[in-house]
Design an enzyme around this catalytic site. Structure first.
Site, short mmCIF file in Angstrom:
data_model
loop_
_atom_site.label_atom_id
_atom_site.label_comp_id
_atom_site.label_asym_id
_atom_site.label_seq_id
_atom_site.Cartn_x
_atom_site.Cartn_y
_atom_site.Cartn_z
N LYS A 54 0.84 -1.18 0.00
CA LYS A 54 0.00 0.00 0.00
C LYS A 54 0.89 1.25 0.00
CE LYS A 54 -0.52 1.38 4.66
NZ LYS A 54 -1.25 1.69 5.83
N HIS A 84 -1.37 -6.18 5.42
CA HIS A 84 -0.78 -7.12 6.38
C HIS A 84 -1.75 -7.51 7.49
CE1 HIS A 84 0.25 -3.47 8.68
NE2 HIS A 84 0.51 -4.24 9.73
N TYR A 85 -2.87 -6.77 7.64
CA TYR A 85 -3.85 -7.18 8.64
C TYR A 85 -4.50 -8.52 8.27
CZ TYR A 85 -3.49 -3.74 12.17
OH TYR A 85 -3.00 -3.04 13.23
N LEU A 86 -4.51 -8.83 6.97
CA LEU A 86 -5.09 -10.11 6.56
C LEU A 86 -4.16 -11.27 6.90
CD1 LEU A 86 -6.70 -9.12 3.15
CD2 LEU A 86 -7.81 -9.48 5.36
N GLU A 122 -2.64 3.21 18.73
CA GLU A 122 -1.18 3.14 18.81
C GLU A 122 -0.72 4.14 19.85
OE1 GLU A 122 0.99 1.74 14.67
OE2 GLU A 122 0.70 3.86 15.02
N HIS A 146 -6.96 -1.54 6.51
CA HIS A 146 -6.87 -2.59 7.53
C HIS A 146 -8.22 -2.85 8.22
CE1 HIS A 146 -2.74 -2.16 6.67
NE2 HIS A 146 -2.44 -1.21 7.54
N ARG A 243 -15.05 -5.79 18.75
CA ARG A 243 -16.00 -6.04 19.85
C ARG A 243 -17.40 -6.12 19.30
NH1 ARG A 243 -14.79 -4.73 25.43
NH2 ARG A 243 -12.53 -4.85 25.44
N ARG A 270 -9.25 -10.07 20.08
CA ARG A 270 -8.13 -9.13 20.21
C ARG A 270 -6.98 -9.54 19.29
NH1 ARG A 270 -6.91 -8.23 25.91
NH2 ARG A 270 -5.19 -9.69 25.82
N1 NDP Z 1 7.47 3.94 5.39
C1 NDP Z 1 6.21 4.03 5.72
O1 NDP Z 1 5.83 4.65 6.70
C2 NDP Z 1 5.18 3.36 4.88
C3 NDP Z 1 5.50 2.80 3.67
N2 NDP Z 1 4.55 2.20 2.91
C4 NDP Z 1 4.86 1.61 1.65
O2 NDP Z 1 5.88 0.68 1.83
C5 NDP Z 1 6.78 0.75 0.75
C6 NDP Z 1 8.16 1.08 1.22
O3 NDP Z 1 8.15 2.25 2.00
P1 NDP Z 1 9.47 3.12 2.23
O4 NDP Z 1 10.61 2.21 2.43
O5 NDP Z 1 9.16 4.14 3.24
O6 NDP Z 1 9.58 3.83 0.81
P2 NDP Z 1 10.75 4.73 0.19
O7 NDP Z 1 10.11 5.91 -0.43
O8 NDP Z 1 11.80 4.99 1.18
O9 NDP Z 1 11.33 3.86 -0.98
C7 NDP Z 1 11.48 2.48 -0.94
C8 NDP Z 1 12.28 2.01 -2.13
O10 NDP Z 1 11.75 2.57 -3.34
C9 NDP Z 1 12.82 2.95 -4.15
N3 NDP Z 1 12.45 4.09 -5.00
C10 NDP Z 1 12.03 5.28 -4.57
N4 NDP Z 1 11.76 6.07 -5.63
C11 NDP Z 1 12.04 5.33 -6.74
C12 NDP Z 1 11.97 5.59 -8.13
N5 NDP Z 1 11.55 6.76 -8.61
N6 NDP Z 1 12.31 4.60 -8.99
C13 NDP Z 1 12.73 3.40 -8.51
N7 NDP Z 1 12.83 3.10 -7.20
C14 NDP Z 1 12.48 4.06 -6.32
C15 NDP Z 1 13.93 3.34 -3.19
O11 NDP Z 1 15.15 3.11 -3.83
P3 NDP Z 1 16.49 3.85 -3.36
O12 NDP Z 1 16.82 3.29 -2.02
O13 NDP Z 1 17.47 3.48 -4.42
O14 NDP Z 1 16.17 5.30 -3.29
C16 NDP Z 1 13.73 2.39 -2.04
O15 NDP Z 1 14.47 1.20 -2.24
C17 NDP Z 1 6.21 1.75 -0.24
O16 NDP Z 1 5.38 1.07 -1.13
C18 NDP Z 1 5.40 2.63 0.66
O17 NDP Z 1 4.39 3.30 -0.08
C19 NDP Z 1 3.27 2.15 3.34
C20 NDP Z 1 2.91 2.69 4.52
C21 NDP Z 1 3.82 3.32 5.40
O1 LIG Z 2 0.10 0.00 7.75
C1 LIG Z 2 0.37 0.51 8.80
O2 LIG Z 2 0.32 -0.23 9.93
C2 LIG Z 2 1.06 0.15 11.05
C3 LIG Z 2 0.52 -0.69 12.21
O3 LIG Z 2 0.72 -2.03 11.94
P1 LIG Z 2 0.69 -3.10 13.13
O4 LIG Z 2 0.85 -4.40 12.47
O5 LIG Z 2 1.81 -2.72 14.05
O6 LIG Z 2 -0.62 -2.93 13.80
C4 LIG Z 2 0.95 1.62 11.35
O7 LIG Z 2 1.84 1.97 12.39
C5 LIG Z 2 1.31 2.40 10.11
O8 LIG Z 2 1.06 3.77 10.35
C6 LIG Z 2 0.50 1.96 8.94
O9 LIG Z 2 1.01 2.55 7.75
#
Ligand code: NDP
Ligand SMILES: O=C1O[C@H](COP(=O)(O)O)[C@@H](O)[C@H](O)[C@H]1O
Length: 386
Positions: A54, A84-86, A122, A146, A243, A270
């Site tokens: 997501k 991941h909730y699933l 949280e 979720h 609940r 829970r």
């Molecule tokens: N972090 C969070 O809080 C959350 C993240 N997610 C999702 O989880 C996933 C990972 O998150 P997160 O690690 O924070 O994401 P990042 O934005 O830090 O990027 C993750 C990876 O994507 C690569 N990337 C970024 N931009 C490009 C581009 N233009 N072309 C090719 N590769 C690219 C980066 O490569 P490089 O290292 O080379 O820059 C890195 O390896 C994403 O799908 C994000 O939407 C969802 C919810 C919360």
């Molecule tokens: O997807 C997300 O979930 C986490 C909470 O996940 P959990 O498995 O620890 O309950 C949340 O912290 C984050 O904001 C959200 O992007």
């Protein structure tokens, strides 16, 4: 990367290779990644599956764009949209628990259940992730995906069979029978100090860090039963549970004299922490007294011998390898979930409505208790109180 894969596979003694691509990249590069995989990354001797993290969009339009961009290169059967909730134990247990124990079916409905509340709490704030969070907010981060997924599994009709599509058909039916959420169904909050996170640029942001919404499901099983979804950051505890609150006891002669102090029975599932299945019932206070008290029957997962409780992602990645899509979000399911939430999200953004403030580590906005009292009334009791 592809040449590394080729080299690795060529060295292997196996005739077949499979490829699983996990797109943990920002959503604006899902489409391009798909094009590249399709062009140079497809496996020629086995399956190729693509797992997508997501967020699957910000609203209905962006979701449709993402769906379109990936569907140009992959069929639905190759795509695994992960929630991941699933993959959590108590969620994966829901179907067997509901349909494997015949005692539940006669009471898993509006005749017996007064309201259902699904809660995510949280005890910490955005903690440096505010840049991401402020663009999405708690509704997109937790409720639209979720908690809504948990709701559909809780509320669905028995699927025709246990294959992936039957399960997802049953879940989609729930979504189709839900109303679109409006601001009137909703209570929004933002914890004090949210914008102190240096990664949040807009210091006047109205992004909700807490939201409670009430939804109705217009099926014979659930007509008139409020489903409350609530989620918040920086609250007083870590907790995720479902609940189901049962209707009050009928005034049997034997308990009539106590009926004022009888509490509603509840089924509590829970998810975390300490996953458990609990029944909260009225029992006689042990001893000489005959007055009622609440007794809990608890099945605590952590007390089970030889407990194996793999992480949600471990379970889901195994399911991808097995080709089991039952715990992944199908395109129509996703589209409908955005349909339900998009008008509310746009209203919040366009109207600039201010969420109610709440203190970090508290139970949420002050108005919450009153809001809950009104919103968790069944449709029948709302009508009778008018
Ligand atoms: N972090 C969070 O809080 C959350 C993240 N997610 C999702 O989880 C996933 C990972 O998150 P997160 O690690 O924070 O994401 P990042 O934005 O830090 O990027 C993750 C990876 O994507 C690569 N990337 C970024 N931009 C490009 C581009 N233009 N072309 C090719 N590769 C690219 C980066 O490569 P490089 O290292 O080379 O820059 C890195 O390896 C994403 O799908 C994000 O939407 C969802 C919810 C919360
Ligand atoms: O997807 C997300 O979930 C986490 C909470 O996940 P959990 O498995 O620890 O309950 C949340 O912290 C984050 O904001 C959200 O992007």
């Amino acid at each position: 990367m592809v040449s590394d894969l080729d080299e690795f596979e060529n060295k292997s003694e196996s005739q077949h290779a499979n490829r699983l691509f996990y797109l943990a990249v920002p959503p604006n590069v899902f489409g391009e990644s798909g094009v590249v995989i399709k062009k140079v990354g497809m496996c020629t001797t086995g399956w190729t599956r693509v797992v997508v993290e997501k967020p699957f969009g910000r609203d209905l339009d962006t979701c449709n764009e993402l769906l379109k961009s990936l569907s140009e290169d992959f069929d639905e059967e190759h795509l695994y949209r992960i929630d991941h909730y699933l993959g959590k134990e108590v969620v994966q247990n829901l179907m067997l628990f509901r349909f494997g124990n015949p005692m539940w079916e006669p009471i898993w409905n509006r005749e017996s259940i007064e309201s259902v509340t699904i809660t995510f709490k949280e005890p910490f704030g955005t903690e440096g992730r505010g840049g991401y969070f402020d663009q999405f907010g708690i509704i997109r981060d937790i409720l639209q995906n979720h908690l809504l997924q948990v709701l559909t599994l809780f509320a669905m009709e028995p699927p025709e069979s246990d294959d992936a599509d039957s399960i997802r058909n049953a879940k989609v039916e729930v979504l189709k029978n839900m109303d679109i959420i409006t601001l009137e169904d909703c209570l929004l909050g933002q914890y004090d100090g949210y914008t102190d996170d240096p990664t949040i640029e807009n210091k006047d942001t109205n992004c909700p860090t807490y939201a409670a919404i009430r939804c109705w499901i217009h099926t014979p099983r659930w007509e008139g039963v409020p489903f409350i979804l609530q989620a918040g950051k920086n609250l007083n505890e870590k907790l995720v549970d479902v609940r189901a609150r049962f209707k009050p006891a009928r005034s049997l002669k034997s308990v009539q004299s106590f009926s004022k102090s009888l509490e509603h029975s509840e089924l509590v599932l829970r998810l975390q922490p300490n996953p458990s299945l609990e029944l909260h019932n009225n029992i006689k206070t042990p001893g000489l007294s005959f007055s009622p008290m609440k007794g809990k029957m608890v099945m605590n997962y952590e007390d089970m011998p030889n407990l194996s409780n793999p992480d949600a992602y471990t379970r889901l990645l195994l399911a991808v390898m097995r080709g089991d899509q039952g715990s992944f979000v199908r395109d129509d399911e996703l589209r409908r979930s955005w349909e339900i939430f998009t008008p509310l999200l746009h209203t919040i953004e366009d109207s600039g409505v201010k969420p109610l403030p709440y203190k970090p580590k508290s139970t949420g906005p002050e108005d919450l208790a009153d809001w809950m009292k009104v919103m968790s009334k069944s449709d029948a009791s709302l009508k009778s109180s008018l």
